[in-house]
Write a protein that holds these residues in place. Structure first.
Motif, PDB file in Angstrom:
ATOM      1  N   GLY B 450      16.986  46.581 -12.753  1.00 11.12           N
ATOM      2  CA  GLY B 450      18.707  46.556 -12.905  1.00 11.12           C
ATOM      3  C   GLY B 450      19.550  45.292 -12.750  1.00 11.12           C
ATOM      4  N   LEU B 451      20.514  46.034 -13.045  1.00 10.17           N
ATOM      5  CA  LEU B 451      20.875  44.681 -12.412  1.00 10.17           C
ATOM      6  C   LEU B 451      22.413  44.666 -12.551  1.00 10.17           C
ATOM      7  CD1 LEU B 451      21.133  41.796 -14.302  1.00 10.17           C
ATOM      8  CD2 LEU B 451      22.203  42.235 -16.541  1.00 10.17           C
ATOM      9  N   ASN B 452      23.325  44.597 -11.166  1.00  9.74           N
ATOM     10  CA  ASN B 452      23.885  45.419 -10.510  1.00  9.74           C
ATOM     11  C   ASN B 452      25.251  44.003 -11.463  1.00  9.74           C
ATOM     12  OD1 ASN B 452      23.465  47.234  -8.317  1.00  9.74           O
ATOM     13  ND2 ASN B 452      22.109  45.967  -7.752  1.00  9.74           N
ATOM     14  N   VAL B 453      26.182  44.473 -11.831  1.00  4.05           N
ATOM     15  CA  VAL B 453      27.455  43.068 -11.932  1.00  4.05           C
ATOM     16  C   VAL B 453      28.696  43.667 -10.602  1.00  4.05           C
ATOM     17  CG1 VAL B 453      29.327  43.330 -13.645  1.00  4.05           C
ATOM     18  CG2 VAL B 453      26.436  43.546 -14.333  1.00  4.05           C
ATOM     19  N   THR B 454      28.924  43.156 -10.137  1.00  2.00           N
ATOM     20  CA  THR B 454      30.186  42.228  -9.987  1.00  2.00           C
ATOM     21  C   THR B 454      31.040  42.149 -10.606  1.00  2.00           C
ATOM     22  OG1 THR B 454      28.975  42.955  -7.758  1.00  2.00           O
ATOM     23  CG2 THR B 454      31.467  42.455  -7.308  1.00  2.00           C
ATOM     24  N   HIS B 455      32.740  42.434 -10.588  1.00  4.22           N
ATOM     25  CA  HIS B 455      33.559  42.383 -11.380  1.00  4.22           C
ATOM     26  C   HIS B 455      34.994  41.105 -10.996  1.00  4.22           C
ATOM     27  CE1 HIS B 455      35.247  42.237 -15.897  1.00  4.22           C
ATOM     28  NE2 HIS B 455      35.826  41.033 -15.454  1.00  4.22           N
ATOM     29  N   GLN B 456      35.195  40.060 -11.013  1.00  8.64           N
ATOM     30  CA  GLN B 456      36.358  40.172 -10.383  1.00  8.64           C
ATOM     31  C   GLN B 456      37.061  38.727 -11.393  1.00  8.64           C
ATOM     32  OE1 GLN B 456      35.883  39.442  -5.783  1.00  8.64           O
ATOM     33  NE2 GLN B 456      34.497  40.985  -5.671  1.00  8.64           N
ATOM     34  N   LEU B 460      31.633  37.364 -12.850  1.00  9.76           N
ATOM     35  CA  LEU B 460      31.265  38.563 -12.569  1.00  9.76           C
ATOM     36  C   LEU B 460      29.885  37.494 -11.925  1.00  9.76           C
ATOM     37  CD1 LEU B 460      29.086  39.408 -16.672  1.00  9.76           C
ATOM     38  CD2 LEU B 460      32.090  39.551 -14.747  1.00  9.76           C
ATOM     39  N   PHE B 461      29.086  38.270 -10.314  1.00 10.71           N
ATOM     40  CA  PHE B 461      28.336  37.999 -10.005  1.00 10.71           C
ATOM     41  C   PHE B 461      27.139  38.779 -10.016  1.00 10.71           C
ATOM     42  CE2 PHE B 461      25.556  37.687  -6.170  1.00 10.71           C
ATOM     43  CZ  PHE B 461      25.483  36.872  -6.162  1.00 10.71           C
ATOM     44  N   VAL B 462      26.225  38.478 -10.988  1.00 11.32           N
ATOM     45  CA  VAL B 462      25.114  39.496 -11.268  1.00 11.32           C
ATOM     46  C   VAL B 462      23.728  39.254  -9.809  1.00 11.32           C
ATOM     47  CG1 VAL B 462      23.639  39.823 -13.298  1.00 11.32           C
ATOM     48  CG2 VAL B 462      25.734  39.438 -13.325  1.00 11.32           C
ATOM     49  N   THR B 463      23.658  40.587  -9.659  1.00 12.17           N
ATOM     50  CA  THR B 463      22.470  39.962  -9.583  1.00 12.17           C
ATOM     51  C   THR B 463      21.039  41.519 -10.372  1.00 12.17           C
ATOM     52  OG1 THR B 463      23.011  42.483  -7.742  1.00 12.17           O
ATOM     53  CG2 THR B 463      22.639  39.928  -6.772  1.00 12.17           C
ATOM     54  N   TRP B 464      19.644  40.623 -10.741  1.00 10.00           N
ATOM     55  CA  TRP B 464      19.018  40.790 -11.271  1.00 10.00           C
ATOM     56  C   TRP B 464      17.817  41.515 -10.127  1.00 10.00           C
ATOM     57  CZ3 TRP B 464      15.768  37.908 -15.255  1.00 10.00           C
ATOM     58  CH2 TRP B 464      14.632  38.949 -16.208  1.00 10.00           C
ATOM     59  N   PHE B 465      17.602  43.126  -9.944  1.00 13.33           N
ATOM     60  CA  PHE B 465      16.299  43.144  -9.195  1.00 13.33           C
ATOM     61  C   PHE B 465      15.186  43.403 -10.157  1.00 13.33           C
ATOM     62  CE2 PHE B 465      18.645  47.201  -9.825  1.00 13.33           C
ATOM     63  CZ  PHE B 465      17.934  47.457  -9.724  1.00 13.33           C
TER      64      PHE B 465
END
Lengths: 150, 556
Positions: B450-456, B460-465
């Protein structure tokens, strides 16, 4: 609030730490039908409003498990009762107004002001006296100070 | 047959989403339950809670609702059921000494009119839960019946809970009845042919058929279509025609508020017209709007050690939907290699305490084509608990491989912090903030990464697990900047650092190496392409939000 026939009075008021539901829809306008209440500020502007469904009971709903006609109405003879109104208590609030038909038996009448009260006077009122009876446990204390008045 | 016929033995908050002062509070009372029937009462109350939650849109608004069950013991079981009634029916002649004095044929006219001493019920509810919004009484009687007013009363008969939901529409939201008759269609009733009067105040009926100004214009199914959707050809009776549109179509159907003509309802059917039906789209909109102030802020987003920056290098992505948190903790194993653990944490209490099992997962390499989710293997390695002390602060406590640590956490802020709420947007395509947990589209097709997207703001800060070429857990991260209207691009980094269990945890030991790049292009608020290049391997994946409790959470 209590009513007997078309006579409505405020039986008591209590400040409670709670949030009131959001006002939905446009503020009421002259000429509308039904029941609602409004909170107005110093300038007379409506700052909060909510519709009320038949607070003065003239009939009752009878329900049936038959899905084709699960609800019907039946007139009732009783002409006295109580209802509760949850209003917004904010510093700007000045006046509480209850609107509805002058004759509860004619719900199609254009609504008028049935009752008006100064918010400060509501703040000074005591809670209505609860029915007496044995049993019961003590209520938990309110947990915050956000405003609501019932 | 009065309050001397029982007692209140206590109150239990059976749905707890936080302080009563901040939530919408429903109080359930029981009548006609003896002390030996409390287990049945608890089961009946829970059955109502389940039915309530399954009734749209209340499930979507669940995080804003508390439900309290007041345990009331009556001397006798059941309810009064007088032999004679105005409708000619014959009752059992039962006289039950119950706390709220519930009785069938309560107005001596209709057997199914089951009512209680509503003043007393309201007072008990208010004493037990001062912040009560809605009071309901379940009567321990098997014959169908119920009634409304300030307090909704209903029996335990099959389907009788529908009465409470209908009455809640009246008392809580001011809905009008949408049925077009008074006594019933075919009764020959007079005085209910054509509505003549001003615009009704209730939000679900109108005499206005102008689509540009009708009160439920925002939810019209076909805003450009002329109204009404149906017109009654014979106002001396109920309209016999069927629904020319889909069941959930919102338009303007003639016949409502006890009138055959001149008054319109939003949909062909609705719970305010017929029990057993869902609330129509217009009613659902009103309910959502009215209860919006009760919805708490979701904890969704990127969190790291508190104070901010003190342990830069590890973090936790939280997807928060209803009472469930899916957390992805990106950290490092004992060898300092990038390592992620995941946890489905369920609400424990108070709307702010969650706990679950932490899993280490192995799977197909990130570049596997196709990615076969059958080869994903989760292994439980411990437990985790999240306790939030505010919308932006909390504690993460974990036990992994026998090692227990507790970390103060806070949101990671790199731009304007959005506010996230569950259940506020039925159609995620309309979302303009992309902060969420995303996975391969169609949903479930590549379950395991999955891909966690933090949007401010525009970042975007993206962490791909995902998984390394050896199948072990791997996470990569990128700070992606907005490059066009819906496109964000940045460099992908692989990170090494101190083991998750290290104390103190030294951020100076974190090392970051650029290994590729990533581009996210959003087609709408719920669909995007994820294009990456890692070590000369390039792929494009279609992704969508991972919804584990509909309709999901959106930030704005």
């Amino acid at each position: 609030m209590t009513y007997e026939g078309a006579q409505i009075r405020i039986a008591g008021s209590e400040r409670i730490a709670m949030i009131v539901p959001a006002a939905t829809g446009a503020p009421p306008e002259p000429g509308q039908t039904g029941y609602w209440f409004e909170i107005r500020d110093d300038a007379g502007r409506v700052v909060y409003h909510r519709p009320l469904h038949q607070p003065i009971v003239i009939d009752a709903e009878a329900f049936s498990p038959d899905p084709k006609q699960s609800i019907a109405r039946v007139p009732i003879a009783r002409r006295e009762g109580q209802f509760t109104v949850l209003i917004l208590d904010i510093p700007d609030a000045r006046t509480f107004e209850l609107h509805g038909p002058a004759d509860p038996a004619q719900p199609g009448l254009v609504a008028g002001t049935l009752l008006s009260a100064d918010i400060d006077s509501l703040r000074r009122m005591k809670p209505p006296t609860p029915p007496q009876g044995p049993g019961g446990t003590k209520p938990p204390p309110p947990t915050s100070s956000r405003g609501g008045t019932s | 047959m009065s309050a001397s016929d029982g007692s209140v033995s206590g109150t239990q908050k059976i749905v707890d989403h936080g302080p009563d002062s901040l939530r919408y509070n429903i109080v359930i009372l029981g009548d006609g339950y003896r002390s030996t029937e409390m287990a049945k009462y608890h089961a009946d109350a829970q059955a109502f809670v389940d039915a309530f939650r399954a009734t749209a849109p209340f499930g979507d608004l669940w995080c804003g609702i508390n439900i309290h069950r007041v345990d009331v013991v009556s001397t006798d079981s059941g309810a009064d059921d007088p032999v004679a009634c105005g409708d000619g029916s014959a009752g059992a002649g039962t006289v039950a000494r119950t706390y709220f004095d519930s009785t069938y044929c309560s107005d001596n006219m209709i057997r199914r009119l089951l009512a209680c001493d509503s003043v007393r019920a309201r007072a008990v509810a208010h004493t037990q839960v001062p912040a009560t919004h809605v009071t309901m009484v379940i009567v321990n009687a098997s014959k169908y019946g119920g009634s409304g007013g300030d307090v909704a009363t209903f029996s335990t008969a099959n389907g009788a809970a529908e009465i409470a939901l209908h009455e809640m529409g009246h008392t809580a939201f001011g809905f009008a009845d949408e049925y077009e008759y008074y006594s019933g269609c075919g009764t020959g009733e007079a005085g209910h042919d054509v509505y003549v009067g001003g615009e009704p105040i209730e939000p679900n009926v109108t005499c206005n058929t102008n689509p540009a100004s009708i009160k439920w214009k925002s939810v019209l199914s076909a805003p450009g279509h002329a109204l009404p959707t149906t017109a009654n050809p014979n106002c001396s009776q109920c309209d016999p025609q069927g629904n020319p549109q889909a069941q959930d179509y919102v338009g303007a159907y003639e016949g409502a508020r006890y009138m055959h003509c001149g008054c319109y309802r939003p949909s062909f059917n609705c719970k305010m017209r017929e029990l057993g039906q869902p609330f129509c789209g217009a009613c659902q909109k009103v309910i959502r709007d009215a209860l919006a102030p009760y919805l708490p802020v979701a904890y969704q987003g990127l969190w790291w050690n508190a104070p901010a920056g003190s342990e830069s290098g590890w973090g936790m992505n939280i997807a928060h939907q209803a009472d469930i948190i899916f957390a992805t903790w990106f950290t490092y194993d004992a060898a300092g290699r990038a390592w992620w653990l995941s946890m489905t944490a369920n609400l424990v209490s108070g709307g702010n305490k969650f706990s679950g099992t932490l899993y280490k997962t192995s799977g197909p390499p990130f570049n596997a084509t196709p990615f076969d989710p059958a080869h994903v293997v989760p292994v439980a390695v411990g437990t985790g608990a999240l306790t939030f002390t505010s919308a932006d602060t909390g504690t993460f406590t974990f036990t992994v491989n026998g090692i227990t640590r507790s970390k103060a956490i806070t949101r990671q802020v790199f731009g304007p912090l959005p506010t996230c709420r569950f259940g506020t947007l039925a159609h995620l395509e309309a979302a303009t903030n992309y902060q969420d947990l995303w996975w391969n589209d169609p949903p479930g097709s590549e379950s395991g990464w999955g891909l966690n997207v933090t949007h401010q703001g525009n970042t975007l800060f993206v962490t791909w697990f995902t998984y390394d070429v050896d199948g072990l857990p791997l996470w990569l991260s990128a700070t992606a900047q907005k490059t066009s209207a819906a496109t964000y691009a940045g460099t992908l980094y692989r990170t090494t650092g101190p083991a998750f269990s290290t104390s103190p945890w030294n951020p100076a030991s974190v090392a970051v190496v650029a290994i590729g790049n990533v581009t996210l292009t959003f087609a709408d608020g719920n669909h995007a392409t994820f294009a990456y290049t890692v070590n000369a391997v390039s792929q494009v994946k279609h992704i969508t939000r991972q919804i584990f409790s509909g309709p999901g959470t959106v930030c704005s």
